[in-house]
Scaffold this motif. Structure first.
Motif, PDB file in Angstrom:
ATOM      1  N   ALA A 116     -41.624 -27.624 -10.851  1.00  0.00           N
ATOM      2  CA  ALA A 116     -42.875 -27.176 -11.815  1.00  0.00           C
ATOM      3  C   ALA A 116     -41.825 -28.272 -13.026  1.00  0.00           C
ATOM      4  CB  ALA A 116     -43.635 -26.615 -12.521  1.00  0.00           C
ATOM      5  N   LEU A 117     -40.925 -27.539 -12.983  1.00  0.00           N
ATOM      6  CA  LEU A 117     -39.668 -27.571 -14.576  1.00  0.00           C
ATOM      7  C   LEU A 117     -38.964 -28.444 -13.666  1.00  0.00           C
ATOM      8  CD1 LEU A 117     -38.403 -26.128 -16.671  1.00  0.00           C
ATOM      9  CD2 LEU A 117     -37.105 -25.722 -15.280  1.00  0.00           C
ATOM     10  N   ALA A 118     -38.889 -29.205 -12.597  1.00  0.00           N
ATOM     11  CA  ALA A 118     -38.173 -30.246 -11.983  1.00  0.00           C
ATOM     12  C   ALA A 118     -38.929 -31.684 -11.832  1.00  0.00           C
ATOM     13  CB  ALA A 118     -37.202 -29.941 -10.707  1.00  0.00           C
ATOM     14  N   VAL A 119     -40.277 -31.333 -11.585  1.00  0.00           N
ATOM     15  CA  VAL A 119     -41.365 -32.788 -11.278  1.00  0.00           C
ATOM     16  C   VAL A 119     -41.282 -32.843 -12.670  1.00  0.00           C
ATOM     17  CG1 VAL A 119     -43.118 -33.438 -11.425  1.00  0.00           C
ATOM     18  CG2 VAL A 119     -41.849 -32.702  -9.362  1.00  0.00           C
ATOM     19  N   THR A 120     -41.435 -32.282 -14.005  1.00  0.00           N
ATOM     20  CA  THR A 120     -41.700 -32.845 -15.504  1.00  0.00           C
ATOM     21  C   THR A 120     -40.137 -32.882 -16.152  1.00  0.00           C
ATOM     22  OG1 THR A 120     -42.785 -30.334 -15.910  1.00  0.00           O
ATOM     23  CG2 THR A 120     -42.219 -32.132 -18.282  1.00  0.00           C
ATOM     24  N   ALA A 121     -39.345 -32.653 -15.211  1.00  0.00           N
ATOM     25  CA  ALA A 121     -38.065 -33.054 -16.611  1.00  0.00           C
ATOM     26  C   ALA A 121     -38.121 -34.275 -16.092  1.00  0.00           C
ATOM     27  CB  ALA A 121     -37.053 -32.238 -15.325  1.00  0.00           C
ATOM     28  N   VAL A 251     -31.900 -42.443  -9.641  1.00  0.00           N
ATOM     29  CA  VAL A 251     -33.320 -40.793  -9.293  1.00  0.00           C
ATOM     30  C   VAL A 251     -32.423 -39.682  -8.345  1.00  0.00           C
ATOM     31  CG1 VAL A 251     -34.781 -40.319  -9.777  1.00  0.00           C
ATOM     32  CG2 VAL A 251     -34.552 -42.636 -11.262  1.00  0.00           C
ATOM     33  N   GLY A 252     -32.377 -40.640  -7.440  1.00  0.00           N
ATOM     34  CA  GLY A 252     -32.368 -39.409  -6.163  1.00  0.00           C
ATOM     35  C   GLY A 252     -31.049 -38.507  -7.033  1.00  0.00           C
ATOM     36  N   THR A 253     -29.938 -39.263  -7.258  1.00  0.00           N
ATOM     37  CA  THR A 253     -28.586 -38.117  -7.642  1.00  0.00           C
ATOM     38  C   THR A 253     -29.266 -37.195  -8.773  1.00  0.00           C
ATOM     39  OG1 THR A 253     -27.569 -40.402  -7.272  1.00  0.00           O
ATOM     40  CG2 THR A 253     -26.218 -38.315  -7.780  1.00  0.00           C
ATOM     41  N   THR A 254     -29.744 -37.568  -9.680  1.00  0.00           N
ATOM     42  CA  THR A 254     -30.462 -36.974 -10.751  1.00  0.00           C
ATOM     43  C   THR A 254     -31.870 -35.511  -9.957  1.00  0.00           C
ATOM     44  OG1 THR A 254     -30.748 -38.188 -11.745  1.00  0.00           O
ATOM     45  CG2 THR A 254     -31.696 -36.942 -12.626  1.00  0.00           C
ATOM     46  N   VAL A 255     -32.225 -36.383  -8.884  1.00  0.00           N
ATOM     47  CA  VAL A 255     -33.034 -34.328  -8.438  1.00  0.00           C
ATOM     48  C   VAL A 255     -31.508 -33.244  -7.711  1.00  0.00           C
ATOM     49  CG1 VAL A 255     -34.555 -33.587  -6.494  1.00  0.00           C
ATOM     50  CG2 VAL A 255     -35.016 -36.198  -8.032  1.00  0.00           C
ATOM     51  N   GLY A 256     -30.767 -33.843  -7.120  1.00  0.00           N
ATOM     52  CA  GLY A 256     -30.022 -32.966  -6.885  1.00  0.00           C
ATOM     53  C   GLY A 256     -29.295 -32.022  -7.866  1.00  0.00           C
ATOM     54  N   ASN A 257     -29.102 -33.484  -9.160  1.00  0.00           N
ATOM     55  CA  ASN A 257     -28.485 -32.418 -10.188  1.00  0.00           C
ATOM     56  C   ASN A 257     -29.295 -31.411 -10.661  1.00  0.00           C
ATOM     57  OD1 ASN A 257     -26.441 -33.825  -9.548  1.00  0.00           O
ATOM     58  ND2 ASN A 257     -26.387 -35.724 -11.362  1.00  0.00           N
ATOM     59  N   LEU A 258     -30.719 -31.508 -11.067  1.00  0.00           N
ATOM     60  CA  LEU A 258     -31.603 -30.665 -11.472  1.00  0.00           C
ATOM     61  C   LEU A 258     -31.300 -29.157 -11.211  1.00  0.00           C
ATOM     62  CD1 LEU A 258     -35.129 -32.659 -11.309  1.00  0.00           C
ATOM     63  CD2 LEU A 258     -33.101 -32.139 -13.750  1.00  0.00           C
ATOM     64  N   LEU A 259     -30.829 -28.932 -10.224  1.00  0.00           N
ATOM     65  CA  LEU A 259     -30.910 -27.131  -9.739  1.00  0.00           C
ATOM     66  C   LEU A 259     -29.925 -26.731 -10.672  1.00  0.00           C
ATOM     67  CD1 LEU A 259     -31.658 -25.085  -8.225  1.00  0.00           C
ATOM     68  CD2 LEU A 259     -29.913 -25.194  -7.138  1.00  0.00           C
ATOM     69  N   ALA A 260     -28.779 -27.316 -10.867  1.00  0.00           N
ATOM     70  CA  ALA A 260     -27.509 -26.812 -11.530  1.00  0.00           C
ATOM     71  C   ALA A 260     -28.117 -27.252 -13.144  1.00  0.00           C
ATOM     72  CB  ALA A 260     -26.562 -28.577 -11.457  1.00  0.00           C
ATOM     73  N   ALA A 261     -28.644 -27.989 -12.889  1.00  0.00           N
ATOM     74  CA  ALA A 261     -28.904 -27.818 -15.184  1.00  0.00           C
ATOM     75  C   ALA A 261     -30.250 -26.593 -15.078  1.00  0.00           C
ATOM     76  CB  ALA A 261     -30.098 -29.267 -15.121  1.00  0.00           C
ATOM     77  N   ALA A 262     -31.172 -26.778 -14.303  1.00  0.00           N
ATOM     78  CA  ALA A 262     -32.479 -25.257 -13.958  1.00  0.00           C
ATOM     79  C   ALA A 262     -31.523 -24.174 -14.409  1.00  0.00           C
ATOM     80  CB  ALA A 262     -33.173 -25.604 -12.476  1.00  0.00           C
ATOM     81  N   TYR A 301     -31.541 -32.181   0.301  1.00  0.00           N
ATOM     82  CA  TYR A 301     -30.697 -32.480  -0.548  1.00  0.00           C
ATOM     83  C   TYR A 301     -31.295 -34.259   0.320  1.00  0.00           C
ATOM     84  CZ  TYR A 301     -26.627 -35.301   0.306  1.00  0.00           C
ATOM     85  OH  TYR A 301     -25.345 -36.685   0.505  1.00  0.00           O
ATOM     86  N   VAL A 302     -31.486 -33.311   2.043  1.00  0.00           N
ATOM     87  CA  VAL A 302     -31.938 -34.733   3.159  1.00  0.00           C
ATOM     88  C   VAL A 302     -33.128 -35.610   2.912  1.00  0.00           C
ATOM     89  CG1 VAL A 302     -32.845 -34.782   5.302  1.00  0.00           C
ATOM     90  CG2 VAL A 302     -30.226 -33.564   5.241  1.00  0.00           C
ATOM     91  N   ALA A 303     -34.450 -34.631   2.738  1.00  0.00           N
ATOM     92  CA  ALA A 303     -35.328 -35.177   2.147  1.00  0.00           C
ATOM     93  C   ALA A 303     -35.554 -36.167   0.618  1.00  0.00           C
ATOM     94  CB  ALA A 303     -36.091 -34.019   1.423  1.00  0.00           C
ATOM     95  N   VAL A 304     -34.614 -36.065  -0.485  1.00  0.00           N
ATOM     96  CA  VAL A 304     -34.725 -36.725  -1.575  1.00  0.00           C
ATOM     97  C   VAL A 304     -34.379 -37.956  -0.862  1.00  0.00           C
ATOM     98  CG1 VAL A 304     -33.129 -36.837  -3.059  1.00  0.00           C
ATOM     99  CG2 VAL A 304     -34.644 -34.797  -3.242  1.00  0.00           C
TER     100      VAL A 304
END
Lengths: 325, 531
Positions: A116-121, A251-262, A301-304
């Motif tokens: 939820a956090l990642a999608v909203t972010a 945007v793809g790379t950003t998804v990867g970075n979101l976990l670190a931000a989380a 990672y693979v899915a993104v």
């Protein structure tokens, strides 16, 4: 008209084959991720069983043996590896040392909050980033343009922890608009999502702005302009599609970075999630949980990447045919 | 309007309003009578991970379960005496091997099951079962020979070896009584939800986020040290996990929570006006530095004494902890039965330390570092990271203090598991420890144990002293033995006591009667909110 329909049909078939080929390429990556997470338990210095039992004082010999047996660490390594792979494919990573719960359950419980956090972010980041870039290109008012061009760098360079504290200070403690912590309802989602969205928005805005500027110099845009198209029409009808290609990758790379931000957002805002699950697992040496997280990250990672490739191919059909040659 | 201003405005406005508008009714307006109902929100800093006290050793799980499980006996938080609770009375055999309890007959678990002698047996049998993976509770039952059900309300717990400290251990939540009907549901299920006979029941536990406790209306068997014996006043206690100190504090200041755990010492004095600070010194092992006397060159007692005299504990507590944590005066804290004040005047004496180092043959070189036969005097300090209570800052200060007398400390922060693993193998040179338990036996279980964590003392006299103390039920003889043990530990300088861990609890003025249990943790049975 008929011709274009046929082209589209063929394009869809090519896209299907493209996806299959990409899926096949995914398997070695996943195997590597799983092997890495298996190796982790043997490469970590010290005896993992002793380490895991450490928190409560001296363990007894029986406890040590019981845990060693439960983890299968008393068996030959090749056998352990094959078992691990077999279970991992079924999503079974054993039980957390820290909580006793199955790793899959822990990840399952933590994932919705993080998702939820990642999608909203991500949505907020795209909205702010793309909106800012477009507005900067379209506006003719110089001061606004200057500010909009400077904001992305600022957004990217602020440390996440500091942004989080600042958000809480202003919007929760001073203005009282949102709760500082917890995860009850959408209101609690706003501040952590905004914290995570800011750096993403910065990157997206920068890349998109560059793309828009480059596309704006192309001859077809000049043609459109000479035919009397206004700035809004030029951006939305002509340049945006071309300029969005590199942005999709970002945007793809950003998804990867979101976990670190989380990790930061979930800790500061007191939320349940994958980021905190990972950090807790690291500090308490909860290796089964870490193994599960490494595998999950591999899949994500693979899915993104797959999604990015497909979207890319959809926006620019040259991609599928180009790869085929 | 006034209340809103306090919530929104800055310190000065709040202060003015508090002293003028609210100052008068702080006592009369809120009333002194406990009020039934309401929700108390409490921000804590750590997720318990597993809330089953039989399995988990953490203070975080104790905070949750102390109100959920009752114990056979209770320890008075003031006098530290053992009092009746689920057991109305008990007898102990003179050799401290057999404990017979007469149980109350009106107690039920919150799932409706009766509490009786069979339940006691099932609880203790479960704790010692290796499948339970008990990390602390099983240690309290060392030498457990079994429990015998004499009749439904009489039960005997027997040990192969004397275990006088068992009675105090039986007062902790670690040996608390859970409904045996739940034991079949599996260890991880119990980590998530514990059923006891306490004044609260676990209503909801969202990992890493919150635990909600709900009042049990028919509760009637509180221990005698409580203000009242009936049901809790609060309808609910919502405990949220907020690791960030500043966010926890801000949440308390802005009224988003009613109380907060572990106020950072440097912020303690800022809890004024509408907020207040409650403190409780915790029992057990004071935060101490432990030198591994089995490792050269620290086997030399002169060298260890020199080290102990180099550590300025007064400076540590005043700078790192703003005086909010008291300087330790023994390896036990004053809140521990058997405590003796060994270090009234402190042991810091830099001149004496320098002299002792010289005496031991470690002379200062031109670079200010002491050396012997060309070997510099260094010691590696392994400590847990991330560190709580700013122990990483403390380590740097001690490093600086020792540098002044010519000793180099290498700091080696590691995750908790690695630290304990290193200690268990006897590989550490210098490490630190504190441990909460309201009984002198904590010396034996943490500082001297055959498979001990922290390096066991090389003092030949100590093991005998500590096991002698477990073999007598005479409190005076136990106290005398523990006094001797505490003096030996400081004389031999195997441990350097630094400060007494202290619980700093911040609450709003609307919160009343949060008490501290003997472990120094907040308890909510008597608590009520006025609003």
């Amino acid at each position: 008209m008929g011709g274009s329909l046929i082209v589209a049909g063929r394009g869809r078939g090519e896209l299907g084959g493209f996806v299959l080929r990409r899926l096949a390429a995914v398997l070695p990556v996943l195997l590597a991720a799983l092997t890495l997470s298996f190796a982790m338990i043997h490469l970590v210095p010290g005896d993992p069983v002793r380490t895991m039992l450490g928190a409560g004082g001296p363990p007894t010999l029986e406890q040590e043996q019981a845990l060693r047996h439960e983890l299968g660490l008393d068996r030959p390594i090749p056998a352990q590896y094959l078992d691990f792979l077999g279970n991992a494919v079924l999503g079974d990573f054993g039980r957390s040392i820290n909580t006793g719960a199955p790793v899959a359950d822990l990840i399952g419980a933590a994932a919705p909050g993080s998702a939820a956090l990642a999608v909203t972010a991500l949505a907020l980041g795209c909205l702010l980033g793309a909106g800012g870039a477009l507005l900067a290109e379209i506006t003719r008012w110089r001061p606004l343009r200057t500010v909009l061009n400077a904001l992305p760098v600022l957004a990217m360079s602020m440390p996440g922890y500091w942004v989080a504290i600042l958000m809480i200070q202003i919007f929760s403690f001073q203005l009282g608009w949102f709760p500082a912590t917890g995860q009850d309802g959408f209101a609690a989602l706003v501040l952590p999502a905004a914290t995570m969205a800011l750096p993403a928005a910065g990157v997206i805005a920068q890349v998109l702005a560059t793309g828009l500027r480059q596309a704006g110099a192309e001859s077809y845009v000049l043609t459109a302009r000479s035919k009397g198209a206004g700035p809004w029409r030029v951006q939305f009808r002509h340049t945006l599609r071309n300029a969005s290609l590199p942005t999709i990758t970002v945007v793809g790379t950003t998804v990867g970075n979101l976990l670190a931000a989380a990790v930061v957002a979930e800790t500061v805002f007191g939320r349940q999630g994958l980021g905190r699950l990972t950090v807790t697992a690291i500090t308490t040496h909860d290796l089964p949980v870490l193994q599960g997280m490494v595998a999950l990250l591999g899949v994500l990672y693979v899915a993104v990447n797959l999604v990015v490739d497909v979207v890319y191919a959809y926006v620019d059909p040259r991609v599928t045919s180009g790869r085929r040659e | 309007m006034g209340r809103e201003s306090i919530r929104w405005g800055g310190g000065l406005l709040a202060l003015v309003l508090a002293t003028t508008a609210c100052g008068g009714d702080a006592t009369s307006g809120d009333g002194d009578q406990p009020r039934q109902g309401g929700v108390l929100t409490f921000a804590t800093d750590a997720d318990p991970a597993c809330i089953d006290p039989h399995q988990s050793p953490t203070a975080a799980s104790q905070l949750i379960t102390r109100g959920v499980v009752d114990s056979l006996v209770a320890q008075d938080p003031e006098t530290l005496e053992i009092k009746p609770w689920l057991a109305e009375s008990w007898t102990v055999s003179p050799d401290a091997k057999r404990f017979t309890f007469d149980l109350r007959d009106d107690v039920t678990f919150s799932d409706g099951e009766r509490f009786d002698a069979a339940a006691v047996k099932e609880n203790f049998d479960r704790i010692v079962d290796p499948a339970t993976k008990s990390l602390l509770a099983a240690g309290f039952l060392t030498g457990y020979a079994g429990t015998t059900v004499v009749d439904p309300h009489t039960v005997t717990v027997a040990f192969d070896q004397p275990n006088a400290p068992f009675l105090q251990a039986a007062s902790t939540a670690f040996l608390g009584m859970e409904s045996p009907a739940t034991f079949t549901s599996g260890q991880q299920e119990l980590c998530q939800k514990v059923i006891g006979s306490g004044p609260f029941v676990v209503d909801d536990y969202v990992r890493q986020q919150k635990i909600e406790l709900a009042r049990r209306p028919d509760y009637q068997w509180a221990p005698p040290d409580r203000e009242h014996t009936g049901a809790a006043y609060l309808d609910r206690v919502v405990i949220t996990v907020v690791p960030e100190n500043g966010v926890r504090l801000g949440s308390l200041r802005t009224g988003q929570v009613d109380a907060m755990a572990n106020v950072p010492p440097r912020e303690a004095d800022s809890l004024t006006g509408d907020l207040r600070l409650l403190t409780k010194e915790q029992p057990g092992i004071a935060y101490s530095l432990v030198l591994n006397a089995r490792k050269e060159p620290w086997a030399d007692v002169t060298l260890r004494r020199a080290f102990a005299k180099s550590v300025d504990t007064e400076q540590i507590v005043s700078t790192v902890y703003q005086g909010k944590y008291p300087r330790a005066t023994s390896v036990l804290t004053p809140a521990t039965p058997g405590y003796t004040n060994v270090l009234e005047r402190g042991q810091f004496d830099r001149a004496a330390a320098e002299e002792l180092f010289d005496q031991a043959g470690w002379a200062k070189g031109p670079d200010g570092v002491r050396a012997k036969d060309g070997e510099p005097l260094t010691v590696e300090w392994t400590y847990i990271s991330p560190a709580r209570e700013q122990r990483d800052v403390l380590a740097q200060l001690v490093q600086q203090q020792l540098r002044e007398v010519g000793v180099q400390i290498r700091l080696n922060p590691l995750p908790i598991g690695d630290v304990v693993s290193k200690q268990a193998k006897g590989e550490t040179e210098l490490s630190d420890i504190s441990f909460v338990r309201a009984d002198g036996d904590v010396l034996r279980t943490t500082l001297y144990s055959p498979r001990g964590g922290v390096p066991a003392s090389v003092d030949p006299e100590l093991p005998g002293l500590l096991s002698a103390a477990t073999a007598t039920i005479d409190p005076e003889r136990r106290a005398a033995t523990y006094e001797r043990a505490q003096r030996r530990i400081v004389e031999q300088s195997t441990a350097v006591p630094v400060y007494n861990p202290t619980y700093l609890l911040g609450t709003s003025k609307a919160v009343h009667d949060i008490t501290f249990d003997p472990q120094g943790l907040p308890a909510f049975h008597d608590a009520w909110v006025a609003r």
